[in-house]
Scaffold this motif. Structure first.
Motif, short mmCIF file in Angstrom:
data_model
loop_
_atom_site.label_atom_id
_atom_site.label_comp_id
_atom_site.label_asym_id
_atom_site.label_seq_id
_atom_site.Cartn_x
_atom_site.Cartn_y
_atom_site.Cartn_z
N VAL A 147 0.28 6.59 -7.23
CA VAL A 147 -0.58 7.76 -7.13
C VAL A 147 0.22 9.05 -7.08
CG1 VAL A 147 -2.39 8.89 -5.78
CG2 VAL A 147 -2.43 6.40 -6.06
N VAL A 148 1.09 9.21 -6.10
CA VAL A 148 1.79 10.49 -5.92
C VAL A 148 2.83 10.75 -7.00
CG1 VAL A 148 3.33 11.79 -4.38
CG2 VAL A 148 1.36 10.57 -3.43
N ALA A 149 3.71 9.77 -7.24
CA ALA A 149 4.83 10.00 -8.16
C ALA A 149 4.54 9.55 -9.59
CB ALA A 149 6.08 9.28 -7.65
N TRP A 167 -3.86 14.14 0.75
CA TRP A 167 -4.75 13.05 1.15
C TRP A 167 -4.03 11.72 1.05
CZ3 TRP A 167 -6.62 8.47 -0.43
CH2 TRP A 167 -7.71 7.95 0.27
N ALA A 168 -3.32 11.50 -0.05
CA ALA A 168 -2.60 10.23 -0.24
C ALA A 168 -1.56 10.01 0.85
CB ALA A 168 -1.95 10.19 -1.62
N LEU A 169 -0.84 11.06 1.22
CA LEU A 169 0.16 10.95 2.29
C LEU A 169 -0.51 10.66 3.63
CD1 LEU A 169 2.60 13.89 1.41
CD2 LEU A 169 2.92 11.46 0.99
N ASP A 170 -1.57 11.39 3.93
CA ASP A 170 -2.28 11.16 5.19
C ASP A 170 -2.84 9.74 5.24
OD1 ASP A 170 -1.77 13.73 6.07
OD2 ASP A 170 -3.75 14.50 5.55
N HIS A 171 -3.46 9.32 4.16
CA HIS A 171 -4.05 7.99 4.10
C HIS A 171 -2.98 6.91 4.33
CE1 HIS A 171 -6.71 4.75 2.97
NE2 HIS A 171 -5.77 4.32 2.14
N THR A 172 -1.84 7.08 3.70
CA THR A 172 -0.76 6.10 3.82
C THR A 172 -0.26 5.99 5.26
OG1 THR A 172 -0.11 6.51 1.54
CG2 THR A 172 1.52 5.44 2.95
N SER A 207 -3.77 17.49 -7.36
CA SER A 207 -4.65 16.32 -7.49
C SER A 207 -3.97 15.22 -8.28
CB SER A 207 -5.95 16.71 -8.19
OG SER A 207 -6.71 17.54 -7.36
N ARG A 208 -4.29 14.01 -7.90
CA ARG A 208 -3.83 12.81 -8.60
C ARG A 208 -5.02 11.87 -8.75
NH1 ARG A 208 0.28 15.40 -9.63
NH2 ARG A 208 2.39 14.79 -9.03
N ALA A 255 0.82 -1.21 0.00
CA ALA A 255 0.00 0.00 0.00
C ALA A 255 0.86 1.26 0.00
CB ALA A 255 -0.94 -0.01 1.21
N GLU A 256 1.94 1.26 0.79
CA GLU A 256 2.83 2.43 0.79
C GLU A 256 3.40 2.69 -0.60
OE1 GLU A 256 4.38 1.99 5.42
OE2 GLU A 256 5.79 1.60 3.79
N LYS A 257 3.85 1.63 -1.24
CA LYS A 257 4.42 1.79 -2.58
C LYS A 257 3.36 2.21 -3.60
CE LYS A 257 8.38 -1.25 -2.04
NZ LYS A 257 9.03 -2.47 -2.52
N TYR A 258 2.15 1.70 -3.43
CA TYR A 258 1.07 2.08 -4.33
C TYR A 258 0.75 3.57 -4.20
CZ TYR A 258 -3.50 2.76 -6.37
OH TYR A 258 -4.53 3.27 -7.11
N TRP A 259 0.46 4.01 -2.98
CA TRP A 259 0.03 5.40 -2.79
C TRP A 259 1.13 6.41 -3.09
CZ3 TRP A 259 -4.72 6.77 -3.09
CH2 TRP A 259 -5.72 5.86 -2.76
#
Length: 153
Positions: free
Chosen positions: A60-62, A124-129, A110-111, A52-56
């Motif tokens: 998503v982010v990068a 959001w992606a960072l917080d979620h992770t 946004s992503r 999940a960390e690698k996914y988000w």
């Protein structure tokens, strides 16, 4: 790296350290033990949270495809503490590389999540992770406690 991202990485590292502290002295069979017939072992939980960390942070982010096989994460077995530690360290290193390329203004960018086409901000992606990893730390801790308790009976 900007201070916000350094602090973020420190928080993630602290969670990883707590996970390793929780499993470091467990025997091999405990890593694959599940408290319920449809529950997850420590190995599964850790493999999943790393995925999940690698996914988000990656997908998503990068915008870097992680090649994640989410379904396979729930079938892992026979991993050692050392192998789980290596996976956690590899993920932390990857996250650090992604964060090093961000500035504070990127948090509002946004992503699109490739998995479900959901639009999220980088913030959001960072917080979620971070939240997701913390929740799974708790799962690992409870799984360890249940394993120890059933061994004492």
């Amino acid at each position: 790296m900007q201070l916000f991202y350094t602090d973020y990485l420190d928080n993630l590292n602290e969670l990883h350290t707590d996970i390793l502290r929780t499993i470091s002295d467990l025997p091999h069979e405990a890593l694959d033990w599940s408290p319920f017939s449809d529950g997850n072992s420590c190995s599964v939980i850790i493999t999943h949270l790393v995925g999940a960390e690698k996914y988000w942070l990656g997908d998503v982010v990068a915008g870097v495809p992680s090649g994640r096989d989410r379904k396979a994460e729930f079938g892992v077995k026979n991993l050692t503490v050392g192998e789980l530690e290596a996976r956690l360290q590899e993920s932390l290193s990857f996250v650090g590389d992604v964060l090093a390329n961000l500035v504070l203004g990127d948090l509002e960018t946004s992503r699109i999540s490739p998995r479900n086409d959901q639009e999220v901000t980088i913030a959001w992606a960072l917080d979620h992770t971070l939240k997701h990893t913390a929740i799974h730390l708790g799962h690992v801790q409870i799984t360890r406690q249940l394993w120890q308790e059933q061994r004492e009976d």
